[in-house]
Each structure stands twice: as structure tokens, then as C-alpha cells.
Design a protein around this motif. Structure first.
Motif, PDB file in Angstrom:
ATOM      1  N   TYR A 348       0.865  -1.183   0.000  1.00 28.11           N
ATOM      2  CA  TYR A 348       0.000   0.000   0.000  1.00 28.11           C
ATOM      3  C   TYR A 348       0.897   1.226   0.000  1.00 28.11           C
ATOM      4  N   GLU A 349       0.274   2.386  -0.288  1.00 29.54           N
ATOM      5  CA  GLU A 349       1.049   3.634  -0.313  1.00 29.54           C
ATOM      6  C   GLU A 349       0.843   4.423   0.968  1.00 29.54           C
ATOM      7  N   LYS A 350       1.846   5.200   1.299  1.00 23.32           N
ATOM      8  CA  LYS A 350       1.776   6.076   2.478  1.00 23.32           C
ATOM      9  C   LYS A 350       1.757   7.528   2.024  1.00 23.32           C
ATOM     10  N   GLY A 351       1.591   8.421   2.974  1.00 20.85           N
ATOM     11  CA  GLY A 351       1.729   9.847   2.698  1.00 20.85           C
ATOM     12  C   GLY A 351       0.494  10.495   2.100  1.00 20.85           C
ATOM     13  N   LYS A 352      -0.656   9.829   2.183  1.00 22.91           N
ATOM     14  CA  LYS A 352      -1.904  10.401   1.660  1.00 22.91           C
ATOM     15  C   LYS A 352      -2.479  11.374   2.680  1.00 22.91           C
ATOM     16  N   GLU A 353      -2.902  12.502   2.192  1.00 22.07           N
ATOM     17  CA  GLU A 353      -3.460  13.492   3.124  1.00 22.07           C
ATOM     18  C   GLU A 353      -4.808  13.012   3.681  1.00 22.07           C
ATOM     19  N   ILE A 354      -4.971  13.185   4.978  1.00 19.86           N
ATOM     20  CA  ILE A 354      -6.190  12.703   5.652  1.00 19.86           C
ATOM     21  C   ILE A 354      -7.055  13.905   6.003  1.00 19.86           C
ATOM     22  N   SER A 355      -8.351  13.816   5.671  1.00 19.85           N
ATOM     23  CA  SER A 355      -9.279  14.827   6.200  1.00 19.85           C
ATOM     24  C   SER A 355     -10.254  14.115   7.124  1.00 19.85           C
ATOM     25  N   ILE A 356     -10.559  14.773   8.217  1.00 17.24           N
ATOM     26  CA  ILE A 356     -11.424  14.165   9.229  1.00 17.24           C
ATOM     27  C   ILE A 356     -12.695  14.989   9.314  1.00 17.24           C
ATOM     28  N   GLY A 357     -13.820  14.359   8.899  1.00 16.12           N
ATOM     29  CA  GLY A 357     -15.096  15.075   8.880  1.00 16.12           C
ATOM     30  C   GLY A 357     -15.651  15.235  10.280  1.00 16.12           C
ATOM     31  N   ILE A 358     -15.999  14.110  10.878  1.00 15.66           N
ATOM     32  CA  ILE A 358     -16.590  14.155  12.212  1.00 15.66           C
ATOM     33  C   ILE A 358     -15.447  14.037  13.203  1.00 15.66           C
ATOM     34  N   ASP A 359     -15.205  15.070  13.978  1.00 13.09           N
ATOM     35  CA  ASP A 359     -14.093  14.962  14.924  1.00 13.09           C
ATOM     36  C   ASP A 359     -14.607  14.309  16.194  1.00 13.09           C
ATOM     37  N   SER A 360     -13.977  13.247  16.536  1.00 18.86           N
ATOM     38  CA  SER A 360     -14.395  12.519  17.725  1.00 18.86           C
ATOM     39  C   SER A 360     -13.174  12.390  18.619  1.00 18.86           C
ATOM     40  N   GLU A 361     -13.409  12.494  19.900  1.00 14.49           N
ATOM     41  CA  GLU A 361     -12.323  12.394  20.865  1.00 14.49           C
ATOM     42  C   GLU A 361     -11.691  11.009  20.816  1.00 14.49           C
ATOM     43  N   THR A 362     -12.507  10.044  20.420  1.00 15.74           N
ATOM     44  CA  THR A 362     -12.016   8.669  20.427  1.00 15.74           C
ATOM     45  C   THR A 362     -11.793   8.157  19.002  1.00 15.74           C
ATOM     46  N   LEU A 363     -11.282   9.043  18.163  1.00 12.73           N
ATOM     47  CA  LEU A 363     -10.788   8.611  16.854  1.00 12.73           C
ATOM     48  C   LEU A 363      -9.309   8.312  17.089  1.00 12.73           C
ATOM     49  N   PHE A 364      -8.997   7.024  17.254  1.00 14.00           N
ATOM     50  CA  PHE A 364      -7.639   6.662  17.651  1.00 14.00           C
ATOM     51  C   PHE A 364      -6.752   6.495  16.425  1.00 14.00           C
ATOM     52  N   HIS A 365      -5.588   7.099  16.498  1.00 12.44           N
ATOM     53  CA  HIS A 365      -4.666   7.075  15.366  1.00 12.44           C
ATOM     54  C   HIS A 365      -3.736   5.861  15.440  1.00 12.44           C
ATOM     55  N   ALA A 366      -3.414   5.317  14.263  1.00 14.54           N
ATOM     56  CA  ALA A 366      -2.404   4.255  14.175  1.00 14.54           C
ATOM     57  C   ALA A 366      -1.359   4.745  13.171  1.00 14.54           C
ATOM     58  N   THR A 368      -0.641   7.280  11.264  1.00 19.60           N
ATOM     59  CA  THR A 368      -0.779   8.691  10.872  1.00 19.60           C
ATOM     60  C   THR A 368       0.453   9.442  11.330  1.00 19.60           C
ATOM     61  N   LYS A 369       0.746  10.526  10.642  1.00 17.94           N
ATOM     62  CA  LYS A 369       1.742  11.446  11.180  1.00 17.94           C
ATOM     63  C   LYS A 369       1.439  12.862  10.697  1.00 17.94           C
ATOM     64  N   ARG A 370       1.907  13.828  11.466  1.00 16.43           N
ATOM     65  CA  ARG A 370       1.675  15.218  11.094  1.00 16.43           C
ATOM     66  C   ARG A 370       2.837  15.706  10.258  1.00 16.43           C
ATOM     67  N   MET A 371       2.503  16.402   9.140  1.00 16.79           N
ATOM     68  CA  MET A 371       3.524  17.019   8.277  1.00 16.79           C
ATOM     69  C   MET A 371       3.108  18.476   8.166  1.00 16.79           C
ATOM     70  N   ASP A 372       3.871  19.337   8.781  1.00 17.48           N
ATOM     71  CA  ASP A 372       3.500  20.754   8.858  1.00 17.48           C
ATOM     72  C   ASP A 372       2.080  20.855   9.422  1.00 17.48           C
ATOM     73  N   THR A 373       1.148  21.371   8.602  1.00 15.52           N
ATOM     74  CA  THR A 373      -0.193  21.546   9.164  1.00 15.52           C
ATOM     75  C   THR A 373      -1.120  20.399   8.809  1.00 15.52           C
ATOM     76  N   SER A 374      -0.634  19.434   8.003  1.00 16.15           N
ATOM     77  CA  SER A 374      -1.578  18.385   7.605  1.00 16.15           C
ATOM     78  C   SER A 374      -1.258  17.048   8.273  1.00 16.15           C
ATOM     79  N   LEU A 375      -2.264  16.197   8.240  1.00 10.48           N
ATOM     80  CA  LEU A 375      -2.138  14.848   8.783  1.00 10.48           C
ATOM     81  C   LEU A 375      -2.086  13.908   7.585  1.00 10.48           C
ATOM     82  N   VAL A 376      -1.096  12.996   7.563  1.00 11.66           N
ATOM     83  CA  VAL A 376      -0.980  12.091   6.415  1.00 11.66           C
ATOM     84  C   VAL A 376      -0.908  10.639   6.887  1.00 11.66           C
ATOM     85  N   THR A 377      -1.228   9.726   5.970  1.00 12.94           N
ATOM     86  CA  THR A 377      -1.176   8.300   6.315  1.00 12.94           C
ATOM     87  C   THR A 377       0.283   7.863   6.419  1.00 12.94           C
ATOM     88  N   ASN A 378       0.519   6.944   7.339  1.00 17.18           N
ATOM     89  CA  ASN A 378       1.894   6.510   7.594  1.00 17.18           C
ATOM     90  C   ASN A 378       1.944   5.019   7.911  1.00 17.18           C
TER      91      ASN A 378
END
Ligand code: AMP
Ligand code: GLY
Length: 425
Positions: A348-366, A368-378
């Protein structure tokens, strides 16, 4: 408490989220962490197997407790490393030592433990290269399907279930003689096939007393209807609707208590989590496997349901003040559904930009990583959407709404989490 959590998955995010709400994010550190854990504490740029660097970081930052998320650091002796060091021995590593960790890292060790304590599990024998002929004879004495398990850790790939006797013999040879799984298959456990439904139970223990955490069922395969390749887990549900009071009584008296007592009897230096991977056959529970840490993705539903202070339970284990009990749990259901990268668990590919529609406190990340201001798949597994509901259906509806609000190129998820449980609710 100032705690360092080792790992970078949604399991570690869920643990960090819980503990951070209890003791404050200034006291929580995650090595190496991910794009979500940094909301709950400080991400530390050290790999979870770099024990020397981890110890130095603990010393420099007044960290008194280390919690390994996965089995890898435990099997490599992270607790032994701290205990045997001159300057790090005061740091409390909440896990078994390397020897006791064999309950997970060696199938033969775990089976022998269970046999000694009379804990219900599939009948078995263990073989090495020298005894491969006896292995063939043992296979001939069993009925199809045949269950072959590499003794050591093999990243979830070491268990083969085969219908054909000749194929089972060929695989046994390839594991033992050709070392198909390297060192992990120098010994192979062959066991009786058990036909039933699986779920998991967790006990937090100081080696003597134990606190039973909420139980859960996970979904390991990539495909709907539990087909296709194994993954790190595609979703989970807690509580488990077929875990009746009767089954719970049997599980505690036949499995949990004899296991905890057995740790002491067999002189194992065990503290941390005993994860019981169970299978129910004709309404009786059997142990399929032990793990020596929380499960992933089970943690993403077990921890949010835990209505007790996790950091206090760990303190109690450390201070010898833990009392055996069933932990208080939030009523209703918690469910989690994973969004994964297209192609996972293969390429699979990494580095895809992630947008989160419904922000939930319990949206647990696996992954993911932050690149500057965006969140990308990792990684392969990207985000786990945990939600609550009065019913399993309403929890699942909320998890799916949340996962549909998460977008990245080639996002994939299983649409049937919990479906097999509907007949029990
Ligand atoms: P393990 O790594 O021991 O948990 O095995 C991986 C998976 O193989 C389990 O989650 C079960 O689905 C299956 N499995 C393992 N042992 C048996 C058994 N004795 N009978 C039936 N299925 C098994
Ligand atoms: N969910 C299974 C595991 O954590 O090994």
C-alpha cells in the motif's frame, strides 16, 4: 506518575488518551507515538526497541513507569533491561520479564504452562527437527483440519490450519527442517482443531491479584465474512453479547484464576496484562493463546469502556495494593472500525493526506503522522473510530458515520464489524 508508553498504534493512543485524562498530558510520553498520541502527551523520537536510549530519556525526564504496548519489547526483555541496569532499576516496567513473556513468545511454553495448571486448551504435542517423524505420526492420529503453530513470534503468520494430511506433513517439514519461519519454527506445536467462536478477556495483574477488564471480540481478516489475509485487526466490539454470566463464571474459575495462581506456582515474574484468547466450544471456554499485553484493536474498545483509573490500577500493582475484582465498565456498547490503506495487508502507499469530517475524541490514530499543518497516512491501519451506544447497533452506526467522515485516497474499511454478533443481542 510519569509514564512512557512504548509503541505507535491505536492501542497506544487509546492507553495514552485514558492515562492523560487521569494524570495530565505533561506526565505522558509515547515512544515513538503517532499523529494522534501527541494530543495526549509528548511524542518521543526513539524506537520502542532502543532500550538504552529509552532509559536515558526516562532518567532525563523523571519518568518512573514504562508501559510496553506490544509483545516485541517484552520478548526482547525490556523489563530485564531496566531491572538489570544500575541507574534504571527504580523505573517500574509494567510487563512480565522475558522468561514469563514466553507465555506469548513460545507456544510450547504456554501449552506446557496450561497443561501443568489443568487449564482447558486444545490437546497438543511439540516437535523439533529431530522428532519430525513423530510429528508425522501425531498428525496421522488426528482428524482434519490440522493446526500447526510455529513456536515463536511470527508476526501473526505462524499458525497454519490445513485440511489435507499430506499438505500438513509437507508444511510441518518446511517449518521444522527448512525453517520456513526462521528461528520461530525450530519448534512446532501441533494441536487439535477446536470449532467455535473466539473472543478475548483481559486481566491486569501484579502476579497475584487481578482486575478483570471488559472483554472484547476482534475482527482479524481483511475481508467481510472473515475471509482473506490476516491483518493487525479491522474492528472490535465490547461487551461480547454471547459472553453470558455462566460462561463468565466458567472462564474465571477454569481459566483466569488457575492462570494467575499458576504464575506464582511456576515462579514466573509476571505483572502487566494477561490477554486470554479464548474459543467457546459447546458453551465451554478453551484457551487458544495467551498474549502478555493488551490487544489491538481490542484496547480501542476495552479502555474507553473502563470506568476506573488505569493509572491508579498500575500504581496499585506497583505498591502491592491491587485488589482482585471485576473492573467497573461503562454500560452499553463500544465499537471500533478501522480505516486502512487500500492494498493493506499487502503493498500500500503512504503519505496520503487525511481529512477528518466528524471529529471525535475517540478517533484513535495508528498509521498517521503530522507534516506541517496536515495529517498524512503513515501505515496500513490508519485510524480507528471508537464510538459508544446503548445498543451494539447504535454504537456501530456511530463508528461507521465517523469512519465515513474520514477521507484519504484509497481508504478501505470492513462494513460488517459486529454482524456475526447480531444473533446474540
Ligand atoms: P494463535 O496465534 O494461536 O492465536 O492462532 C491464530 C488463530 O488461529 C486463532 O485466532 C484461531 O482463529 C486459529 N486457531 C489457533 N489454534 C486453533 C485451534 N486449536 N483450533 C482452531 N483454530 C485455531
Ligand atoms: N487482536 C489480537 C492481538 O492484539 O494480538
Amino acid at each position: 506518575m510519569r509514564i512512557l508508553i512504548l509503541g505507535s498504534g491505536a492501542r497506544e493512543h487509546a492507553i495514552a488518551w485514558k492515562i492523560s485524562a487521569e494524570i495530565g498530558r505533561d506526565n505522558v510520553f509515547i515512544a515513538p507515538g503517532n499523529g494522534g498520541t501527541e494530543l495526549c502527551g509528548t511524542n518521543v523520537d526513539i524506537g520502542y526497541m532502543q532500550f538504552d536510549d529509552l532509559k536515558n530519556y526516562c532518567l532525563a525526564n523523571d519518568i518512573d513507569t514504562v508501559l510496553p504496548g506490544s509483545e516485541e519489547a517484552i520478548a526482547a526483555g525490556v523489563r530485564d533491561f531496566f531491572e538489570n541496569s544500575t541507574d534504571g532499576k527504580h523505573i517500574y516496567v509494567f510487563s512480565p520479564d522475558k522468561h514469563a513473556g514466553q507465555l506469548e513468545s513460545s507456544k510450547a511454553f504456554a501449552k506446557e504452562f496450561m497443561q501443568k495448571e489443568n487449564i482447558p486448551t486444545a490437546a497438543y504435542q511439540a516437535f523439533t527437527k529431530e522428532s519430525v517423524d513423530e510429528g508425522y505420526a501425531f498428525l496421522e492420529s488426528l482428524e482434519s483440519p490440522y493446526v500447526l503453530k510455529a513456536d515463536g513470534l511470527a508476526a501473526g503468520k505462524g499458525v497454519l490450519i490445513l485440511n489435507d494430511l499430506e499438505e500438513a506433513k509437507t508444511e510441518l517439514k518446511s517449518m521444522l527442517v527448512d525453517e520456513k519461519f526462521g528461528n520461530a519454527s525450530k519448534q512446532v506445536v501441533i494441536e487439535e482443531f477446536l470449532d467455535g467462536i473466539e473472543f478475548s478477556v483481559f486481566a491486569l495483574t501484579d502476579g497475584e491479584k487481578y482486575v478483570l477488564l471488559p472483554e472484547a471480540k476482534d475482527y482479524k481478516r481483511i475481508g467481510e465474512g472473515d475471509v482473506g489475509l490476516n491483518t493487525g485487526g479491522m474492528g472490535a466490539v465490547s461487551p461480547v453479547p454471547f459472553y453470558t454470566e455462566e460462561l463468565k463464571r466458567k472462564t474465571i474459575s477454569q481459566i483466569v484464576e488457575p492462570t494467575i495462581k499458576g504464575l506464582g506456582k511456576q515462579g514466573l515474574k509476571f505483572r502487566g496484562i494477561v490477554f486470554f484468547g479464548l474459543i467457546v466450544v459447546n458453551n465451554d471456554p478453551f484457551v487458544i493463546e495467551y498474549n502478555v499485553r493488551m490487544g489491538d484493536p481490542e484496547t480501542e474498545v476495552v479502555i474507553p469502556r473502563l470506568d476506573e483509573s488505569l493509572s491508579q490500577l498500575i500504581e496499585d500493582a506497583k505498591n502491592g495494593t491491587l485488589l482482585s475484582k471485576t473492573a467497573k465498565a461503562k454500560s452499553g456498547y463500544a465499537t471500533t472500525v478501522f480505516a486502512v490503506s487500500g492494498g493493506y495487508p499487502e503493498a500500500y502507499e503512504k503519505g496520503k493526506e487525511i481529512s477528518i469530517g466528524i471529529d471525535s475524541e475517540t478517533l484513535f490514530h495508528a498509521g498517521t503522522k503530522r507534516m506541517d499543518t496536515s495529517l498524512v497516512t503513515n501505515g496500513g491501519r490508519v485510524l480507528a473510530a471508537t464510538c459508544f451506544g446503548d445498543s451494539m447497533r447504535s454504537a456501530l452506526d456511530a463508528s461507521y458515520a465517523s469512519i465515513k467522515g474520514v477521507n484519504f485516497d484509497k481508504k478501505h474499511y470492513r462494513a460488517d464489524i459486529g454482524k456475526d454478533l447480531e444473533k446474540y443481542v
